[in-house]
Scaffold this motif. Structure first.
Motif, PDB file in Angstrom:
ATOM      1  N   PRO A 149      55.764 -19.200  92.954  1.00 42.35           N
ATOM      2  CA  PRO A 149      57.299 -19.641  93.445  1.00 42.35           C
ATOM      3  C   PRO A 149      57.380 -19.045  94.875  1.00 42.35           C
ATOM      4  O   PRO A 149      56.996 -17.820  95.137  1.00 42.35           O
ATOM      5  CB  PRO A 149      58.077 -18.609  92.285  1.00 42.35           C
ATOM      6  N   PRO A 150      58.608 -19.552  95.554  1.00 46.05           N
ATOM      7  CA  PRO A 150      58.534 -18.889  96.824  1.00 46.05           C
ATOM      8  C   PRO A 150      59.301 -18.004  96.841  1.00 46.05           C
ATOM      9  O   PRO A 150      59.976 -17.489  95.363  1.00 46.05           O
ATOM     10  CB  PRO A 150      58.938 -20.124  97.567  1.00 46.05           C
ATOM     11  N   ALA A 151      60.233 -17.324  97.632  1.00 49.84           N
ATOM     12  CA  ALA A 151      60.915 -15.868  97.866  1.00 49.84           C
ATOM     13  C   ALA A 151      62.159 -16.835  97.919  1.00 49.84           C
ATOM     14  O   ALA A 151      62.846 -17.836  98.417  1.00 49.84           O
ATOM     15  CB  ALA A 151      60.705 -15.517  99.499  1.00 49.84           C
ATOM     16  N   TRP A 152      62.753 -16.016  97.617  1.00 54.51           N
ATOM     17  CA  TRP A 152      64.992 -16.802  97.181  1.00 54.51           C
ATOM     18  C   TRP A 152      65.439 -15.822  97.685  1.00 54.51           C
ATOM     19  O   TRP A 152      65.798 -15.158  98.076  1.00 54.51           O
ATOM     20  CB  TRP A 152      65.412 -16.528  95.780  1.00 54.51           C
ATOM     21  N   TYR A 153      66.720 -16.364  99.134  1.00 55.25           N
ATOM     22  CA  TYR A 153      67.676 -15.511  99.682  1.00 55.25           C
ATOM     23  C   TYR A 153      68.603 -17.286  99.872  1.00 55.25           C
ATOM     24  O   TYR A 153      68.603 -17.734 100.022  1.00 55.25           O
ATOM     25  CB  TYR A 153      67.159 -16.002 101.715  1.00 55.25           C
ATOM     26  N   HIS A 154      69.587 -16.796  99.219  1.00 54.98           N
ATOM     27  CA  HIS A 154      70.869 -17.097  98.779  1.00 54.98           C
ATOM     28  C   HIS A 154      72.102 -16.469  99.302  1.00 54.98           C
ATOM     29  O   HIS A 154      72.307 -15.915  99.580  1.00 54.98           O
ATOM     30  CB  HIS A 154      71.065 -17.059  97.489  1.00 54.98           C
ATOM     31  N   CYS A 155      72.865 -17.799  99.932  1.00 58.34           N
ATOM     32  CA  CYS A 155      73.919 -17.396 100.946  1.00 58.34           C
ATOM     33  C   CYS A 155      74.665 -17.270 100.151  1.00 58.34           C
ATOM     34  O   CYS A 155      75.174 -18.611  99.853  1.00 58.34           O
ATOM     35  CB  CYS A 155      73.680 -18.731 102.429  1.00 58.34           C
ATOM     36  N   PRO A 156      75.849 -16.622 100.935  1.00 60.80           N
ATOM     37  CA  PRO A 156      77.001 -16.374 100.060  1.00 60.80           C
ATOM     38  C   PRO A 156      78.097 -17.382 100.339  1.00 60.80           C
ATOM     39  O   PRO A 156      77.485 -17.938 100.916  1.00 60.80           O
ATOM     40  CB  PRO A 156      78.336 -15.372 100.526  1.00 60.80           C
ATOM     41  N   LEU A 157      79.300 -18.109  99.908  1.00 63.84           N
ATOM     42  CA  LEU A 157      79.521 -19.255  99.528  1.00 63.84           C
ATOM     43  C   LEU A 157      81.104 -19.271 100.297  1.00 63.84           C
ATOM     44  O   LEU A 157      81.511 -18.203 100.714  1.00 63.84           O
ATOM     45  CB  LEU A 157      80.122 -20.208  98.378  1.00 63.84           C
ATOM     46  N   VAL A 158      81.096 -20.556 101.338  1.00 64.02           N
ATOM     47  CA  VAL A 158      82.163 -20.623 102.028  1.00 64.02           C
ATOM     48  C   VAL A 158      84.016 -20.595 101.292  1.00 64.02           C
ATOM     49  O   VAL A 158      83.511 -22.033 100.800  1.00 64.02           O
ATOM     50  CB  VAL A 158      82.078 -21.012 103.126  1.00 64.02           C
ATOM     51  N   THR A 159      84.852 -20.145 101.342  1.00 63.06           N
ATOM     52  CA  THR A 159      85.428 -20.339 100.872  1.00 63.06           C
ATOM     53  C   THR A 159      86.597 -21.177 102.244  1.00 63.06           C
ATOM     54  O   THR A 159      87.052 -20.482 103.036  1.00 63.06           O
ATOM     55  CB  THR A 159      86.788 -19.842  99.445  1.00 63.06           C
ATOM     56  N   ASP A 160      87.500 -22.059 101.529  1.00 58.98           N
ATOM     57  CA  ASP A 160      88.740 -22.813 102.398  1.00 58.98           C
ATOM     58  C   ASP A 160      89.969 -21.640 101.855  1.00 58.98           C
ATOM     59  O   ASP A 160      89.429 -20.609 101.729  1.00 58.98           O
ATOM     60  CB  ASP A 160      89.120 -23.851 102.297  1.00 58.98           C
ATOM     61  N   SER A 161      90.922 -21.636 103.142  1.00 62.29           N
ATOM     62  CA  SER A 161      92.191 -20.766 103.684  1.00 62.29           C
ATOM     63  C   SER A 161      92.725 -20.307 101.556  1.00 62.29           C
ATOM     64  O   SER A 161      93.011 -19.451 101.661  1.00 62.29           O
ATOM     65  CB  SER A 161      92.653 -20.442 104.208  1.00 62.29           C
ATOM     66  N   ALA A 162      92.348 -21.843 100.777  1.00 61.00           N
ATOM     67  CA  ALA A 162      93.083 -20.688  99.416  1.00 61.00           C
ATOM     68  C   ALA A 162      91.885 -20.147  98.849  1.00 61.00           C
ATOM     69  O   ALA A 162      92.210 -20.507  97.413  1.00 61.00           O
ATOM     70  CB  ALA A 162      93.869 -22.022  98.788  1.00 61.00           C
ATOM     71  N   GLY A 163      90.634 -20.075  98.914  1.00 58.45           N
ATOM     72  CA  GLY A 163      90.207 -19.516  98.486  1.00 58.45           C
ATOM     73  C   GLY A 163      89.510 -20.422  97.575  1.00 58.45           C
ATOM     74  O   GLY A 163      88.425 -20.452  96.604  1.00 58.45           O
ATOM     75  N   GLN A 164      89.150 -21.663  97.719  1.00 55.75           N
ATOM     76  CA  GLN A 164      88.837 -22.719  97.324  1.00 55.75           C
ATOM     77  C   GLN A 164      87.206 -23.104  97.847  1.00 55.75           C
ATOM     78  O   GLN A 164      87.061 -23.370  98.963  1.00 55.75           O
ATOM     79  CB  GLN A 164      89.293 -23.841  97.232  1.00 55.75           C
TER      80      GLN A 164
END
Ligand code: GLU
Length: 295
Positions: free
Chosen positions: A250-265
């Motif tokens: 397997p490769p190495a992994w880098y997961h990016c935090p998710l972007v949410t809208d102003s309502a947190g969705q």
């Protein structure tokens, strides 16, 4: 200036042309681009167009244009070619079929005749986990078609000879901890059979699942680090099982935090308000998007 040392780093951008790219994609792709360029590595664009119902040429064109507008460049891709062409998944079915046959012949898969409706009913049964599934969070497969070990159905010779009439699932090792080190989040661990269940590898309409295609391509394209959204952390655990079953590194992994809208969705592609197109029309610059994208 002397040229930077040659690097073995190979990263990829893997958008699906099923909608317009949004701010969440921009952030992930900025990160993937920066990591490849900082490592003096190679960046690949892969067109993940396996979903024939939802993939559209105009979304492919829009994705190329949006990426250019963001200032993201790549070294290999469907538009420029490269040593691992083709770079569109719809043109790589033969290699997925080889991997599918290998998994099937080594006993990792079983045929499943459950319909979407069966699964929806099972998922809403009171004894099942009814937590609302996210994209990476399919309801745990209830095991309806899972053969009991030692039963005649579990023997390879009794499996249907055609792979196209049924879905094929990967039998996960229940209770096994799947651990990996994420370059952003640190150590992660998921328990097979508890955090995710037997997952689809090949669909009855002769299309490989995202999990299989992704592993086959990341291996074939010699990807050394996968950068993608944190919504796919559990998919990484599933894919590690596939790497193991196919005897691949397997490769190495880098997961990016998710972007949410102003309502947190969470942002989804249909969330047009924050598509790159819309932000661009509102006069936002790539630099502004990049600034709001640092994490
Ligand atoms: N094509 C997938 C998506 O658009 C990304 C898969 C990946 O990065 O592994 O979400």
């Amino acid at each position: 200036m002397p040229s930077p040392p040659a690097s073995t780093y190979r990263g990829r951008l893997a958008p699906s042309p099923t909608g317009l790219l949004h701010l969440g994609h921009a952030r992930t792709f900025f990160a993937a681009h920066a990591r490849a360029r900082n490592a003096h590595g190679t960046l690949i664009l892969r067109n993940e167009d396996l979903d024939q119902q939802r993939s559209r040429p105009e979304f492919y064109d829009a994705m190329i244009e949006d990426l250019h507008w963001l200032g993201i460049d790549w070294d290999e891709g469907p538009d420029i070619g490269g040593p691992f062409a083709p770079y569109s998944q719809s043109q790589r079915l033969a290699s997925y079929l080889v991997a599918f046959n290998q998994l099937r012949n080594t006993g990792f898969l079983y045929p499943c005749t459950c319909t979407r409706k069966d699964l929806a009913l099972a998922a809403s049964a009171p004894h099942e986990d009814t937590a609302a599934p996210t994209e990476d969070d399919d309801p745990i497969y209830p095991g309806t078609c899972r053969p009991v070990p030692g039963s005649p159905e579990s023997s390879l010779k009794n499996l249907p000879s055609s792979h196209s009439a049924v879905n094929w699932r990967f039998r996960v090792p229940d209770g096994e901890a799947i651990s990996f080190h994420d370059q952003h989040f640190g150590p992660r661990q998921f328990i097979a059979g508890r955090d995710f269940g037997d997952f689809l590898v090949w669909r009855r309409d002769a299309v490989p699942s995202y999990q299989l295609a992704c592993v086959v391509d990341d291996d074939a394209m010699r990807i050394t680090e996968v950068v993608r959204g944190a919504d796919l952390l559990k998919s990484t655990a599933r894919q590690l099982l596939l790497y193991h079953a196919l005897k691949l590194l397997p490769p190495a992994w880098y997961h990016c935090p998710l972007v949410t809208d102003s309502a947190g969705q969470r942002l989804a592609k249909r969330h047009d308000a924050l598509s790159i197109r819309t932000l661009r029309r509102q006069g936002r610059t790539p630099q502004e998007l990049l600034q709001s994208a640092s994490f």
